[in-house]
Design an enzyme around this catalytic site. Structure first.
Site, mmCIF file in Angstrom:
data_model
loop_
_atom_site.group_PDB
_atom_site.id
_atom_site.type_symbol
_atom_site.label_atom_id
_atom_site.label_comp_id
_atom_site.label_asym_id
_atom_site.label_seq_id
_atom_site.Cartn_x
_atom_site.Cartn_y
_atom_site.Cartn_z
ATOM 1 N N PRO A 1 0.845 -1.207 0.000
ATOM 2 C CA PRO A 1 0.000 0.000 0.000
ATOM 3 C C PRO A 1 0.877 1.252 0.000
ATOM 4 O O PRO A 1 1.545 1.561 0.976
ATOM 5 C CB PRO A 1 -0.799 -0.122 1.305
ATOM 6 C CG PRO A 1 0.065 -0.952 2.201
ATOM 7 C CD PRO A 1 0.847 -1.882 1.318
ATOM 8 N N ASP B 1 6.011 3.266 1.416
ATOM 9 C CA ASP B 1 5.157 2.241 2.011
ATOM 10 C C ASP B 1 4.367 2.877 3.149
ATOM 11 O O ASP B 1 4.930 3.222 4.187
ATOM 12 C CB ASP B 1 6.027 1.082 2.522
ATOM 13 C CG ASP B 1 5.195 -0.124 2.957
ATOM 14 O OD1 ASP B 1 4.003 0.061 3.274
ATOM 15 O OD2 ASP B 1 5.735 -1.251 2.985
ATOM 16 N N HIS B 2 3.067 3.017 2.948
ATOM 17 C CA HIS B 2 2.249 3.743 3.909
ATOM 18 C C HIS B 2 2.045 2.974 5.215
ATOM 19 O O HIS B 2 1.514 3.525 6.190
ATOM 20 C CB HIS B 2 0.880 4.073 3.294
ATOM 21 C CG HIS B 2 0.332 5.393 3.728
ATOM 22 N ND1 HIS B 2 0.620 5.964 4.945
ATOM 23 C CD2 HIS B 2 -0.499 6.276 3.106
ATOM 24 C CE1 HIS B 2 -0.009 7.122 5.061
ATOM 25 N NE2 HIS B 2 -0.693 7.331 3.964
ATOM 26 N N ARG B 3 2.459 1.728 5.269
ATOM 27 C CA ARG B 3 2.352 0.980 6.518
ATOM 28 C C ARG B 3 3.383 1.434 7.548
ATOM 29 O O ARG B 3 3.155 1.311 8.752
ATOM 30 C CB ARG B 3 2.523 -0.519 6.248
ATOM 31 C CG ARG B 3 1.404 -1.126 5.411
ATOM 32 C CD ARG B 3 1.714 -2.537 5.006
ATOM 33 N NE ARG B 3 2.863 -2.608 4.098
ATOM 34 C CZ ARG B 3 3.245 -3.725 3.467
ATOM 35 N NH1 ARG B 3 2.573 -4.848 3.661
ATOM 36 N NH2 ARG B 3 4.287 -3.713 2.658
ATOM 37 N N VAL B 4 4.523 1.923 7.072
ATOM 38 C CA VAL B 4 5.600 2.297 7.999
ATOM 39 C C VAL B 4 6.030 3.749 7.846
ATOM 40 O O VAL B 4 6.777 4.263 8.675
ATOM 41 C CB VAL B 4 6.824 1.370 7.796
ATOM 42 C CG1 VAL B 4 6.496 -0.037 8.254
ATOM 43 C CG2 VAL B 4 7.282 1.365 6.331
#
Length: 432
Positions: free
Chosen positions: A177, A367-370
């Site tokens: 994502p 990476d929008h998760r981190v």
């Protein structure tokens, strides 16, 4: 993304190679045909991973040796039959008798008996002349192009090797994502300082510094200021993990032409880039590019990439949003250096009078998760500041290259009105 458990065959290389997995496949094929034709590091890598080849292929094919899996036994209480001959024919049922189709009724007996009239041209007929003031008619000899036949079919080509691996990488990248930050940066100062550097190098020891050298070095310094951009994501034992690499390993997207005229993308990385001054970074960058063009890259050159840089602006691309591969936290895209579109037709005098600078677009796909949007925006702000010479960025570069000059500084333009111009001329005449 590195695998947490298990082993993989050379045909199924570890995802840690990212966009370079296709190269591992080609090197393995070359290794199988002639082990002495590849670098010793590749030979060692393939030997270390050879033990996992059977299990990897076996799991895909349903058996350990790659042979087709046997049929499962039937459940208890059920009989299975193995028929060798053809199945017995079923009795044919009599078709229901249908009344014969009636002939179509004639609509008009008189019209059926008479042939259709045929139009005949008049012997003395003239071609229609165009009205006055209109264009000339199309000559009789010209005919419209024949339409494409309905039976024409497209051509299908099975993708193999590097193109097939690119497809697999792009499908894999869809699981990440991502979001993208964009910033426009003036490049007047970058352009002028690069000119000063290369003019001195031409008169001294030689060599040439590119825009990508300077931008890549600025990227490393910006990541040093904001280390949270140099992270990755990995799932271990079903749990999400934030991966913090020990060093900034900057991946460089290199477009390499092949002998057959096609092109291939390689993404080797400069290891521990944060420990280098500009001269060391420049040397490491050129060494990686040289090895890529000479086909001398080793396994270690592709492993451990933490953040990447791609520069499609060299071929005129203004705005790029590249795909982010698994295992990396961000990839930075560099756009073309051009005047804003509304000024590209202006004269040099107009550009100078209005202080219009060339600009380039920087994108950061992360990476929008981190990595969050605010962090990416702060990273762009820091990169912008460095390219404008803040915190002695160009001073450090000049000192590293031992240039006996001061770099060009970024200062705001001074507004001068027409009245001011008159006053300036008067003061000059008074001085004379």
């Amino acid at each position: 993304m590195p695998q947490s458990s298990g082993s993989q065959s050379p045909e199924q290389p570890s995802a840690e190679f990212g966009a370079n997995e296709w190269l591992v496949e080609e090197m393995y094929d070359q290794y199988k045909s002639d082990p002495g034709s590849v670098d010793p590091t590749w030979v060692s890598y393939f030997k270390d991973h050879a033990s996992g080849k059977g299990s990897a292929n076996g799991s895909a094919n349903g058996s350990s040796n790659g042979s087709p899996a046997k049929a499962a036994p039937a459940p208890a209480g059920q009989k299975t039959e193995q028929k060798t001959g053809p199945a017995p024919a079923k009795p044919v049922e009599k078709a229901a008798e249908k009344p014969a189709a009636k002939p179509a009724a004639k609509t008009d007996d008189k019209t059926d008996d008479k042939p259709a009239p045929v139009a005949k041209p008049r012997p003395d007929a003239k071609a229609a002349e165009p009205a006055k003031g209109t264009s000339n008619p199309v000559p009789k000899e010209s005919k419209p192009p024949a339409p494409a036949a309905a039976s024409d079919e497209p051509t299908y080509t099975v993708l193999r090797g590097a193109p097939a691996r690119t497809v697999a990488n792009m499908d894999s990248s869809l699981t990440v994502p991502t979001a993208t930050s964009v910033r426009t940066v003036p490049v007047k100062l970058l352009w002028d300082n690069r000119t000063v550097i290369n003019n001195h190098l031409a008169r001294a020891r030689g060599g040439k510094v590119s825009f990508t050298h300077l931008i890549g070095y600025a990227l490393v310094q910006a990541v040093k200021s904001i280390p949270d951009m140099n992270v990755g994501f990995e799932a271990r034992d079903g749990k999400p993990n934030l991966v913090t690499p020990a060093h900034i390993n900057l991946g460089l997207a290199i477009d390499v032409p092949k002998p057959d005229g096609t092109r291939q993308l390689l993404v080797p990385s400069i290891k521990a880039a944060e420990t280098m001054d500009f001269a060391g970074f420049w040397t490491a960058y050129e060494e990686v590019v040289r090895k890529a063009r000479d086909n001398k890259l080793t396994v270690a050159d592709f492993q451990g990439t933490s953040i990447s840089l791609t520069n499609p602006g060299g071929i005129g691309t203004v705005h790029s949003v590249p795909r982010l591969m698994t295992g990396q936290g961000a990839i930075v895209g560099v756009g073309a250096m051009e005047y804003p579109a509304e000024y590209q037709g202006a004269s040099e005098e107009t550009l100078t009078r209005n202080a219009v600078s060339k600009v380039m677009t920087l994108t950061s796909t992360y990476d929008h998760r981190v990595i969050k949007g605010a962090l990416s925006g702060d990273f762009h702000r820091r990169l912008h500041q460095l390219l404008l010479g803040e915190d002695g960025f160009y001073d450090d570069i000049f000192a590293s290259l031992r240039l006996p000059y001061e770099p060009v500084r970024w200062v705001r333009d001074v507004t001068l009105k027409h009245e001011g111009e008159i006053g300036k001329d008067a003061r000059v005449l008074e001085l004379i």
